[in-house]
Design a protein around this motif. Structure first.
Motif, PDB file in Angstrom:
ATOM      1  N   VAL A  11     155.826 -24.002   9.890  1.00  0.00           N
ATOM      2  CA  VAL A  11     155.664 -24.539   8.487  1.00  0.00           C
ATOM      3  C   VAL A  11     154.638 -23.398   7.883  1.00  0.00           C
ATOM      4  CG1 VAL A  11     153.336 -26.094   7.627  1.00  0.00           C
ATOM      5  CG2 VAL A  11     154.610 -26.324   9.359  1.00  0.00           C
ATOM      6  N   ARG A  12     155.338 -22.858   6.453  1.00  0.00           N
ATOM      7  CA  ARG A  12     154.636 -22.214   5.206  1.00  0.00           C
ATOM      8  C   ARG A  12     154.751 -22.384   4.134  1.00  0.00           C
ATOM      9  NH1 ARG A  12     150.303 -18.213   4.468  1.00  0.00           N
ATOM     10  NH2 ARG A  12     150.320 -18.047   2.716  1.00  0.00           N
ATOM     11  N   PHE A  13     154.112 -23.008   3.284  1.00  0.00           N
ATOM     12  CA  PHE A  13     154.223 -23.808   1.775  1.00  0.00           C
ATOM     13  C   PHE A  13     154.469 -22.593   1.379  1.00  0.00           C
ATOM     14  CE2 PHE A  13     151.723 -27.115   4.495  1.00  0.00           C
ATOM     15  CZ  PHE A  13     153.471 -28.079   4.316  1.00  0.00           C
ATOM     16  N   SER A  14     154.228 -21.172   0.789  1.00  0.00           N
ATOM     17  CA  SER A  14     154.191 -20.443   0.449  1.00  0.00           C
ATOM     18  C   SER A  14     153.235 -18.839   1.114  1.00  0.00           C
ATOM     19  CB  SER A  14     153.332 -20.908  -0.625  1.00  0.00           C
ATOM     20  OG  SER A  14     152.154 -20.853  -0.851  1.00  0.00           O
ATOM     21  N   TYR A  77     160.358 -33.056  16.923  1.00  0.00           N
ATOM     22  CA  TYR A  77     159.336 -31.819  17.074  1.00  0.00           C
ATOM     23  C   TYR A  77     158.400 -31.914  18.732  1.00  0.00           C
ATOM     24  CZ  TYR A  77     161.009 -30.772  12.337  1.00  0.00           C
ATOM     25  OH  TYR A  77     161.650 -30.652  11.619  1.00  0.00           O
ATOM     26  N   ALA A  78     158.787 -31.013  19.946  1.00  0.00           N
ATOM     27  CA  ALA A  78     158.194 -30.546  19.786  1.00  0.00           C
ATOM     28  C   ALA A  78     157.028 -29.650  20.399  1.00  0.00           C
ATOM     29  CB  ALA A  78     159.336 -29.401  21.859  1.00  0.00           C
ATOM     30  N   HIS A  79     157.183 -28.863  18.715  1.00  0.00           N
ATOM     31  CA  HIS A  79     156.037 -28.086  18.648  1.00  0.00           C
ATOM     32  C   HIS A  79     155.422 -27.816  17.458  1.00  0.00           C
ATOM     33  CE1 HIS A  79     154.988 -26.720  23.519  1.00  0.00           C
ATOM     34  NE2 HIS A  79     155.933 -26.037  23.211  1.00  0.00           N
ATOM     35  N   ILE A  80     154.339 -28.028  16.726  1.00  0.00           N
ATOM     36  CA  ILE A  80     154.940 -27.548  15.278  1.00  0.00           C
ATOM     37  C   ILE A  80     153.848 -25.647  14.954  1.00  0.00           C
ATOM     38  CG2 ILE A  80     153.741 -27.858  12.872  1.00  0.00           C
ATOM     39  CD1 ILE A  80     153.517 -31.009  13.768  1.00  0.00           C
ATOM     40  N   ILE A  81     154.584 -24.920  14.799  1.00  0.00           N
ATOM     41  CA  ILE A  81     153.918 -23.199  14.409  1.00  0.00           C
ATOM     42  C   ILE A  81     153.270 -23.601  12.619  1.00  0.00           C
ATOM     43  CG2 ILE A  81     153.951 -21.554  14.917  1.00  0.00           C
ATOM     44  CD1 ILE A  81     154.598 -23.044  17.565  1.00  0.00           C
ATOM     45  N   ASP A  82     152.054 -23.055  12.936  1.00  0.00           N
ATOM     46  CA  ASP A  82     151.121 -23.709  11.422  1.00  0.00           C
ATOM     47  C   ASP A  82     151.194 -22.214  10.436  1.00  0.00           C
ATOM     48  OD1 ASP A  82     150.088 -24.020   9.286  1.00  0.00           O
ATOM     49  OD2 ASP A  82     148.207 -25.494   9.889  1.00  0.00           O
ATOM     50  N   LEU A  83     151.800 -21.854  10.412  1.00  0.00           N
ATOM     51  CA  LEU A  83     151.517 -20.183  10.154  1.00  0.00           C
ATOM     52  C   LEU A  83     150.532 -20.405   8.036  1.00  0.00           C
ATOM     53  CD1 LEU A  83     154.206 -18.321  11.037  1.00  0.00           C
ATOM     54  CD2 LEU A  83     152.669 -18.825  12.073  1.00  0.00           C
ATOM     55  N   HIS A  84     150.161 -21.537   8.175  1.00  0.00           N
ATOM     56  CA  HIS A  84     149.346 -21.906   6.757  1.00  0.00           C
ATOM     57  C   HIS A  84     147.961 -22.576   7.099  1.00  0.00           C
ATOM     58  CE1 HIS A  84     150.352 -22.060   2.282  1.00  0.00           C
ATOM     59  NE2 HIS A  84     148.779 -22.133   2.319  1.00  0.00           N
ATOM     60  N   LYS A  85     148.117 -23.343   7.697  1.00  0.00           N
ATOM     61  CA  LYS A  85     146.836 -23.356   8.006  1.00  0.00           C
ATOM     62  C   LYS A  85     145.715 -23.514   6.779  1.00  0.00           C
ATOM     63  CE  LYS A  85     143.368 -22.197  11.749  1.00  0.00           C
ATOM     64  NZ  LYS A  85     142.886 -20.829  12.668  1.00  0.00           N
ATOM     65  N   ASN A  86     146.215 -24.611   6.151  1.00  0.00           N
ATOM     66  CA  ASN A  86     145.036 -25.178   5.387  1.00  0.00           C
ATOM     67  C   ASN A  86     145.026 -27.071   5.183  1.00  0.00           C
ATOM     68  OD1 ASN A  86     147.618 -26.235   4.575  1.00  0.00           O
ATOM     69  ND2 ASN A  86     147.686 -25.174   2.557  1.00  0.00           N
ATOM     70  N   LEU A  87     144.593 -27.712   3.834  1.00  0.00           N
ATOM     71  CA  LEU A  87     144.623 -28.854   4.250  1.00  0.00           C
ATOM     72  C   LEU A  87     145.703 -29.887   4.130  1.00  0.00           C
ATOM     73  CD1 LEU A  87     141.944 -29.482   1.868  1.00  0.00           C
ATOM     74  CD2 LEU A  87     141.449 -29.312   4.529  1.00  0.00           C
TER      75      LEU A  87
END
Length: 328
Positions: A11-14, A77-87
């Motif tokens: 996950v990275r939105f922008s 999904y087995a995992h989520i990788i959060d590269l944004h870390k926002n709300l």
């Protein structure tokens, strides 16, 4: 070597630069695990991922994760990788009833650097901090730098010649990260060879002023797609750029870069990131020892102090000299 089955959602939105900076995570995940790699971003940035061979599926949203949440739930999904870390990414975890692997944004350290404390901190590069998110999956950085994949069927923007082609990415999301137009004109007047201006429609007025004042400058601002701008950078001898997305695209292309820094500083960990075994000669242009710098980890629409010394005091002659050295 593949060792697991299942799917992972990155996950990275922008925005442009940040998504390019995520590319080592994507590549290493795909090469070092058996996971199918999916990516969630904003619709406007989806093309950045469509041609990446390490991404199996791209999901995109216009404004809300409700647009895709039902489809994401079906993926299992087995995992989520959060590269944004926002709300928004926190909402995604709540809706999927999953906890994500993530990274340290170092916001406290950045506050200390930009506040009255003006702490002297040199943060690890954001790529290495992004890689922290996949360490629990036994995935590590491979030393191969950033990726940017241009569509194979993209037509050349201009005929490629043997001349030294200089690209100048004049844009930037915030005014305090961009040189004044007068300073760009001064630099362009001193450069040898054709200079190609890259930027968005919002940079059009500045580009027109530059082409009126300086000879041998070609304005491509607002005229090219992102992929076409990347093609120009790939075929350039060197790239001048502010601290913006095009800087990271140029680093992905392993190009010599003259990065020009205003209110932000390389010590935030956002400087050009190259492969370990291929680091071209590059330069940074910045006004050192200003008591007010850095004033923000992102940028402003105007200088908070009103003087804009971090860009007004940039040494155009020194930047021209840097270009000459890189082209010699």
């Amino acid at each position: 070597m593949a060792r697991k089955d299942g799917k992972v959602l990155v996950v990275r939105f922008s925005s442009i630069g940040d998504i390019v900076l995520c590319s080592p995570v994507i590549r290493c995940l795909k090469r070092q695990s058996g996971f199918e790699v999916h990516f969630l971003t904003k619709q406007v940035y989806a093309d950045l991922l469509q041609h990446n061979p390490y991404v199996d599926k791209v999901y995109s949203i216009r404004a809300s994760i409700t647009e895709v949440i039902d489809d994401l739930k079906l993926e299992g999904y087995a995992h989520i990788i959060d590269l944004h870390k926002n709300l928004r990414s926190a909402e995604l975890q709540w809706r999927l009833r999953m906890k994500a692997f993530t990274f340290d944004k170092k916001n406290i350290e950045k506050w200390k650097m930009t506040s009255f404390l003006k702490a002297k901190v040199n943060l690890d590069h954001i790529v290495l901090r992004y890689m922290q998110a996949v360490e629990p999956l036994k995935v590590g950085y491979d030393g191969q730098g950033l990726d940017y994949f241009i569509p194979r069927n993209l037509e050349p923007v201009i005929p490629v010649s043997g001349d030294h082609m200089i690209c100048f990415a004049i844009g930037g999301a915030h005014v305090t990260k961009r040189l004044p137009t007068s300073k760009i004109i001064e630099i362009c007047k001193g450069l040898k060879g054709t200079v190609y201006l890259l930027g968005g429609k919002e940079d059009k007025n500045a580009a027109e002023a530059i082409t009126r004042a300086a000879d041998d400058v070609v304005d491509f601002c607002g005229k090219l797609t992102l992929a076409q701008s990347a093609w120009m950078i790939k075929n350039a001898a060197l790239v001048l750029t502010h601290d913006t997305g095009m800087m990271h695209v140029a680093a992905a292309m392993q190009k010599p870069i003259i990065s020009i820094w205003g209110n932000t500083v390389p010590e935030f960990g956002m400087n050009p990131f190259y492969a370990n075994d291929n680091k071209p000669l590059s330069y940074r242009a910045e006004v050192k020892n200003l008591s007010c710098r850095p004033c923000s980890k992102i940028g402003y629409d105007r200088c908070p102090k009103g003087h804009f010394k971090c860009m007004e005091w940039q040494d155009a002659a020194q930047i021209i000299s840097m270009v000459d050295k890189l082209l010699s």
